[in-house]
Scaffold this motif. Structure first.
Motif, short mmCIF file in Angstrom:
data_model
loop_
_atom_site.label_atom_id
_atom_site.label_comp_id
_atom_site.label_asym_id
_atom_site.label_seq_id
_atom_site.Cartn_x
_atom_site.Cartn_y
_atom_site.Cartn_z
N MET A 137 0.86 -1.19 0.00
CA MET A 137 0.00 0.00 0.00
C MET A 137 0.89 1.23 0.00
SD MET A 137 -2.96 1.05 2.75
CE MET A 137 -3.86 2.56 2.51
N PRO A 138 0.72 2.13 -0.96
CA PRO A 138 1.61 3.30 -1.03
C PRO A 138 1.40 4.22 0.17
CG PRO A 138 -0.25 3.55 -2.54
CD PRO A 138 -0.31 2.14 -2.01
N SER A 139 2.50 4.88 0.59
CA SER A 139 2.43 5.81 1.72
C SER A 139 1.70 7.09 1.29
CB SER A 139 3.84 6.16 2.22
OG SER A 139 4.58 6.78 1.19
N THR A 140 1.06 7.75 2.27
CA THR A 140 0.31 8.98 2.01
C THR A 140 1.23 10.19 2.12
OG1 THR A 140 -1.69 7.97 2.91
CG2 THR A 140 -1.67 10.37 2.69
N ASN A 141 1.17 11.04 1.11
CA ASN A 141 2.01 12.24 1.11
C ASN A 141 1.25 13.36 1.82
OD1 ASN A 141 3.64 14.44 0.62
ND2 ASN A 141 4.00 13.92 -1.54
N PHE A 142 1.40 13.38 3.18
CA PHE A 142 0.66 14.37 3.96
C PHE A 142 1.14 15.78 3.67
CE2 PHE A 142 0.12 10.49 6.51
CZ PHE A 142 -1.25 10.49 6.65
N ALA A 143 2.40 15.97 3.34
CA ALA A 143 2.92 17.31 3.03
C ALA A 143 2.22 17.88 1.80
CB ALA A 143 4.43 17.26 2.82
N ALA A 144 2.01 17.03 0.79
CA ALA A 144 1.36 17.49 -0.43
C ALA A 144 -0.11 17.81 -0.15
CB ALA A 144 1.46 16.42 -1.52
N ILE A 145 -0.76 16.99 0.71
CA ILE A 145 -2.16 17.26 1.06
C ILE A 145 -2.28 18.60 1.76
CG2 ILE A 145 -4.10 16.50 2.49
CD1 ILE A 145 -3.17 13.62 1.98
N LEU A 146 -1.40 18.83 2.75
CA LEU A 146 -1.42 20.10 3.48
C LEU A 146 -1.19 21.27 2.53
CD1 LEU A 146 -1.34 21.83 6.09
CD2 LEU A 146 1.10 21.34 6.20
N LYS A 147 -0.21 21.10 1.65
CA LYS A 147 0.15 22.19 0.76
C LYS A 147 -1.02 22.60 -0.14
CE LYS A 147 4.01 23.43 -2.31
NZ LYS A 147 3.27 24.06 -3.39
N GLY A 148 -1.83 21.64 -0.54
CA GLY A 148 -2.90 21.94 -1.48
C GLY A 148 -4.24 22.28 -0.85
N MET A 149 -4.32 22.30 0.46
CA MET A 149 -5.60 22.60 1.11
C MET A 149 -6.06 24.01 0.76
SD MET A 149 -5.40 20.88 4.89
CE MET A 149 -5.61 19.11 5.08
N PRO A 150 -7.37 24.21 0.52
CA PRO A 150 -7.87 25.54 0.12
C PRO A 150 -7.94 26.54 1.28
CG PRO A 150 -9.69 23.99 0.29
CD PRO A 150 -8.44 23.18 0.49
N GLN A 151 -7.87 26.06 2.51
CA GLN A 151 -7.95 26.95 3.66
C GLN A 151 -6.54 27.25 4.19
OE1 GLN A 151 -10.68 28.41 4.88
NE2 GLN A 151 -11.85 27.45 3.24
N PRO A 152 -6.35 28.41 4.86
CA PRO A 152 -5.02 28.74 5.40
C PRO A 152 -4.75 27.92 6.67
CG PRO A 152 -6.59 30.48 5.94
CD PRO A 152 -7.32 29.52 5.06
N TYR A 153 -3.71 27.09 6.63
CA TYR A 153 -3.31 26.31 7.79
C TYR A 153 -1.80 26.44 8.01
CZ TYR A 153 -7.86 24.01 7.65
OH TYR A 153 -9.21 23.75 7.66
N LEU A 154 -1.40 26.56 9.29
CA LEU A 154 -0.01 26.58 9.69
C LEU A 154 0.18 25.46 10.71
CD1 LEU A 154 2.71 28.28 9.52
CD2 LEU A 154 1.97 29.31 11.68
N VAL A 155 1.25 24.66 10.55
CA VAL A 155 1.50 23.54 11.44
C VAL A 155 2.73 23.85 12.29
CG1 VAL A 155 1.92 21.07 11.63
CG2 VAL A 155 0.54 21.95 9.74
N LEU A 156 2.57 23.73 13.63
CA LEU A 156 3.64 23.98 14.59
C LEU A 156 3.94 22.72 15.38
CD1 LEU A 156 2.09 27.24 16.14
CD2 LEU A 156 3.76 27.16 14.29
N ASP A 157 5.21 22.54 15.78
CA ASP A 157 5.50 21.45 16.70
C ASP A 157 5.30 21.94 18.13
OD1 ASP A 157 7.74 22.92 17.45
OD2 ASP A 157 9.16 21.67 16.34
N THR A 158 5.62 21.11 19.11
CA THR A 158 5.34 21.46 20.50
C THR A 158 6.26 22.55 21.03
OG1 THR A 158 6.73 19.61 21.21
CG2 THR A 158 4.35 19.23 21.05
N ASN A 159 7.29 22.92 20.28
CA ASN A 159 8.16 24.05 20.65
C ASN A 159 7.70 25.34 19.98
OD1 ASN A 159 9.98 22.51 22.28
ND2 ASN A 159 10.91 21.71 20.40
N LEU A 160 6.54 25.29 19.33
CA LEU A 160 5.98 26.42 18.58
C LEU A 160 6.83 26.77 17.37
CD1 LEU A 160 4.74 28.77 21.46
CD2 LEU A 160 3.66 26.74 20.46
N THR A 161 7.55 25.77 16.85
CA THR A 161 8.35 25.93 15.64
C THR A 161 7.50 25.54 14.43
OG1 THR A 161 10.40 25.45 16.81
CG2 THR A 161 10.44 25.21 14.42
N ILE A 162 7.58 26.33 13.37
CA ILE A 162 6.79 26.08 12.16
C ILE A 162 7.38 24.91 11.40
CG2 ILE A 162 6.02 27.07 9.97
CD1 ILE A 162 6.22 29.84 11.30
#
Length: 467
Positions: free
Chosen positions: A1-26
């Protein structure tokens, strides 16, 4: 089963989203977010959100990095999403400088398989356009607060985020912004005997519905040891998720409390009864003025939420009527004579308040009369009703209106207002006429209306005894 490219999904989302880690790093962002903030992934990935989007040095004290960080850390501590109120957070431009922006960010945790938080997703909604459209109304509200010595505040119990005007900091003895983004330092300066009652009010309204009103009075203990007395009024606002926020105003009433103490000492000494009476009347006028001003400020806060033009207009008329009564007590409090009102001075200022400092559309013909409060208030309400109605109908280019108050040889006094054919607006005419009739009955006066080729005229005659 091919792996899911979550980075590509996030990049193409129509809404503005920012992802941070637990250190508040982008660690990632959607294309919509990058377009909204005019950034690239290379600009922001690997940096703390507070570094990638620094404060605007030209807007010191307005850009709200503090509440943003409090919200993000609250999500990390609780594992629950958090929806922020509107905040100003300006965006740095590639060519230099900042673009003014207002947002309502929503922060949502991403939980790993072991239950720990792995990331935070920020969904910032750009509300700059709607905020700027409301700028004029906000400016009017600030002017009203300044005129009434009121300070505004907004509190979120869940996170302790405490947003307020600079006047609040000054009342609590802080330099602007010195108290930080949360309320804890301000609660720490409340008098220990009053703190429990304030926190009880906050606790009680947590289960209350939207628009529930609240009030609390307390003392502030400054670092110098001096005490200040504060009176505050507010109401509950719930977010789209049902979370409680509170907004309100507060007033430094220390001078009032000191006057009360002085008055108590004077009464206890039973000295100079006439002077005590004058002091008491001045205090009553001042208290009435302050209480009515709080009513006006509360009406203004509620009026800002109205969308129906008719309801908004009704609120404006109600505010105008209360302000006409405030004006009488304001004149009495500021004058040496606490029993009588100088009607020449008072009606001139009342008409100026109603018409503004633009083209002169009111002609005054006022005799040098001094009337007791119980006569000055009905006259003020009648003049306010007619002048305010004329302003609503005629706009800036309306026909001039003549306001006359004359003492007649037979001892009666006649108030008359003349102008265009229709002074009272049709949608409010019945209420206005009932209000005028009520005020006239308090004076035992007779109202006569007439409309002819020269226009409209309303006259009120009443006996001038004790005037």
């Amino acid at each position: 089963m091919p792996s899911t490219n979550f980075a590509a999904i996030l990049k193409g989302m129509p809404q503005p989203y920012l992802v941070l880690d637990t250190n508040l790093t982008i660690v990632g962002a959607s294309d919509a977010y990058l377009a909204l903030t005019d950034r690239t992934l290379d600009d922001i990935v690997g940096q703390s959100i507070l570094v990638a989007f620094p404060e605007n040095p030209d807007a010191a004290g307005t850009v709200e990095q503090g509440p943003l960080e409090v919200s993000l850390r609250h999500v990390l501590e609780t594992g629950k999403p958090h929806e922020m109120a509107v905040i100003q957070y300006d965006i740095p431009q590639p060519g230099g400088g900042f673009a003014q922006k207002f947002w309502t960010p929503v922060h949502t945790p991403v939980v790993a398989g072991d239950g720990s938080i792995e990331y935070i997703i920020q969904n910032p909604m750009d509300v700059t356009e709607s905020v700027l459209k409301a700028k004029e109304a906000d400016a009017r509200l600030r002017v009203a607060h300044h005129a009434a010595d009121l300070a505004s505040w907004e509190y979120e119990p869940e996170t302790d985020i405490w947003r307020r005007s600079h006047a609040v900091d000054a009342i609590f003895g802080f330099a602007p912004g010195e108290g930080g983004p949360v309320a804890a330092p301000f609660f720490a300066r409340m008098h220990p005997e009053d703190l429990s009652s304030v926190t009880q009010v906050v606790t009680d309204v947590m289960a209350c519905p939207d628009r529930t009103t609240m009030s609390f009075d307390y003392r502030i203990v400054l670092p110098s040891g001096d005490e200040r007395h504060v009176s505050s009024r507010g109401e509950v606002l719930r977010t789209s998720t049902g979370k409680v926020r509170m907004i309100g105003v507060l007033m430094d009433v220390t001078a009032d409390r000191l006057r009360e103490a002085d008055l108590s000492k004077a009464l206890a000494a039973q000295a100079e009864l006439l002077e005590q009476k004058e002091l008491l009347l001045a205090e009553v006028n001042h208290r009435v003025k302050n209480s009515l001003q709080l009513v006006v400020s509360t009406l203004r806060l509620q009026a800002r939420r109205l969308e129906d033009p008719a309801t908004s207009e009704a609120f404006s008329r109600a505010i105008s009527r209360v302000r006409a009564i405030i004006s009488v007590h304001e004149r009495l409090y500021r004058n040496d004579n606490t029993l009588r009102v100088d009607m020449q001075n008072h009606l001139s200022k009342l008409c100026l308040d109603l018409m503004g400092d633009g083209p002169n559309r009111v002609v005054l013909d006022i005799d040098a009369l001094e009337l007791y409060t119980e006569r000055a208030i009905p006259i003020s309400v009648i003049v306010n009703e007619l002048i305010a109605g004329s302003v609503n109908l005629s706009g800036e280019e309306g026909n001039p209106i003549t306001v006359s108050l004359k003492g007649l040889p037979d001892g009666t006094i006649e108030l008359s207002v003349t102008g265009q054919d229709e002074i009272l607006p049709s949608k409010d005419r019945d209420l206005g006429k009932r209000l005028i009739a009520t005020m006239a009955s308090q004076l035992d006066g007779v109202v006569v209306e007439a409309t002819n080729a020269d226009g409209y005229r309303l006259s009120l005659s009443f006996h001038g005894r004790d005037s």
